[in-house]
Scaffold this motif. Sequence first.
Motif, short mmCIF file in Angstrom:
data_model
loop_
_atom_site.label_atom_id
_atom_site.label_comp_id
_atom_site.label_asym_id
_atom_site.label_seq_id
_atom_site.Cartn_x
_atom_site.Cartn_y
_atom_site.Cartn_z
N LYS A 1 1.27 4.27 -2.96
CA LYS A 1 1.14 5.64 -2.48
C LYS A 1 2.32 6.49 -2.94
N TYR B 1 -0.88 -8.31 -3.14
CA TYR B 1 -1.79 -7.31 -2.57
C TYR B 1 -2.45 -6.52 -3.70
N PHE B 2 -3.72 -6.15 -3.50
CA PHE B 2 -4.43 -5.42 -4.55
C PHE B 2 -5.44 -4.49 -3.90
N ASN B 3 -5.46 -3.24 -4.35
CA ASN B 3 -6.48 -2.31 -3.87
C ASN B 3 -6.90 -1.39 -5.01
N GLU B 4 -7.76 -0.44 -4.72
CA GLU B 4 -8.30 0.44 -5.75
C GLU B 4 -7.21 1.29 -6.40
N ASP B 5 -6.26 1.77 -5.60
CA ASP B 5 -5.18 2.58 -6.16
C ASP B 5 -4.35 1.79 -7.16
N ILE B 6 -4.08 0.54 -6.84
CA ILE B 6 -3.33 -0.31 -7.76
C ILE B 6 -4.14 -0.53 -9.03
N TYR B 7 -5.41 -0.86 -8.88
CA TYR B 7 -6.28 -1.10 -10.04
C TYR B 7 -6.24 0.08 -11.01
N CYS C 1 -5.77 -3.42 -16.44
CA CYS C 1 -6.93 -3.61 -15.57
C CYS C 1 -8.04 -2.63 -15.90
N SER D 1 0.83 -1.21 0.00
CA SER D 1 0.00 0.00 0.00
C SER D 1 0.86 1.25 0.00
N THR E 1 0.98 -6.31 -11.53
CA THR E 1 0.50 -7.25 -10.51
C THR E 1 0.65 -8.71 -10.96
#
Length: 241
Positions: free
Chosen positions: A84, A159-165, A171, A80, A146
């Motif tokens: 960032k 790990y995956f979250n909205e920022d990565i997406y 994606c 994360s 990813t």
Amino acid sequence: MERAYHKWFSKELERDMELLVWGHSGAPVIFFPTRSARFYDYEDWKIIEALRDKIESGQLQIFCVDSVDDESFYSKDAPSARIKRHLQYEKYILNEVIPLIRNLNPDQRLIAAGCSLGGYHAVNIAFKYPFIFTKVVGMSARYDLTISLPHFNNLFDGYFNEDIYFNMPNCYIPNIHDEQLLNQLRSLSIIIVIGKEDAFLENNKQLSLSLHEKGINHDFYEWDEEAHRPRYWRRMVQLYL
């Protein structure tokens, strides 16, 4: 060729950042370095020299920016925190580098370009802000950090979250439905270049297919061999920038 060195304390990154500017006029190019590379590497690898004619004739002005890849995607921080830091780097480009370019160069065009991970940086920022950029050239890049490939790890350890997406073109491009954004992307000149033996070939084909399905015109070139070395990039920039 005119050559200028710039250094300042970045408020977005809270550290000193450096860049080199080549040329005096023409379409400005933000040239992103390869993985963990520096702002002077394209000069050392004779890639800037390969562009001498276009730079000296005033067709292009090249802005070789530095990277913070070792503090973002390749850091040992939590995933994360990696994304960032990448977003802080994006703000540095948008809020500090581009204003410098606009102050130095009245040409309203803006090109993003890069090789390897620099190609990812170029394509991702141009796709996210197609109303700012007029052209993008991605060479030897992968567009989803990813996934795991031979010799290339998932840079977020699963790990995956909205920022990565929203920073992985493979994606988010297939899921864009906003017509205004799609039309902006359709107005962007897009060039994607990859070697036939490059580990990222299928990743590039996937992006090309997604763009095609969205009606986004682009040029997709497959080069012989891996084509993932400065000697290939020297030829690519002459053809595509």
